[in-house]
Design a protein around this motif. Structure first.
Motif: not given
Length: 205
Positions: A61-69
């Motif tokens: 439900g979120l972007s992978w960029a969010t998780i990576l950061r």
């Protein structure tokens, strides 16, 4: 910063360094570094696989960029994704994690990560988490030329999802497991025109 230039192959863009990448990995430096050095490379150790299962679950439900950061904060919060440590987390730890602004504060996903750590330990009595997941490697891999050619599930990801759920795992749906299989090299969904195609050593270019 000079913008990447489109090239003849419609699936990729050429960066300042002359390397061809998909659009999603062509601008953001963090995503570009991840794409160039990690995504699609084989991960076979238990902790590494558990971390990626966990982060893919948080990504839903979120972007992978969010998780990576947020990955450094996730690693701190979950003790480097050591299954033995995470399996021992209790409700006090859950509340601590829910107060941690550095991670995704979702109670269900936090509980699932703890549950999955315990299931990972149980799997040691059998083949282990990594061997189980890698046993679902297909005979062939996609050969996408453009992003739209890349599927989001496969018969193998559906079967893997079903088996992990049977083993007590949560947040391991077919789409999430397909993303995991891409991320750890079980399949190669790098675009045919990308400089990373075939670099995992698992699949030919």
């Amino acid at each position: 910063m000079t913008e990447p230039l489109e090239v003849a192959d419609p699936g990729v863009v050429i960066g300042e360094d002359g390397l061809a990448r998909p659009a999603w990995a062509s601008v953001d430096p963090l995503l570009r570094e991840y794409y160039d050095t990690e995504w699609g490379m084989p991960v076979t150790d238990e902790r590494g696989v558990f971390e990626r299962v966990s982060l893919e679950g948080f990504q839903a439900g979120l972007s992978w960029a969010t998780i990576l950061r947020k990955r450094p904060a996730f690693r701190t919060a979950f003790a480097g994704f050591d299954p033995d440590t995470v399996a021992g987390y209790d409700e006090q730890d859950v509340e601590r994690l829910l107060a941690d602004t550095g991670i995704v504060r979702n109670r269900q996903k936090i509980h699932a990560t703890i549950r999955n750590a315990r299931a990972t330990i149980e799997l040691r009595k059998d083949m282990g988490l990594s061997a189980l997941i890698w046993s679902f490697r297909p005979d062939t891999t996609p050969e996408p030329r453009v992003f739209e050619d890349i599927p989001t599930t496969s018969p193998e990801s559906m079967a893997l999802s079903k088996e992990l759920r049977r083993r007590g795992f949560a947040f391991v749906g077919p789409t999430t497991m397909f993303a995991l299989m891409e991320a750890i090299g079980i399949i190669d969904t790098h675009l045919l025109g990308s400089h990373r195609r075939g670099t995992s050593g698992i699949w030919p270019a």
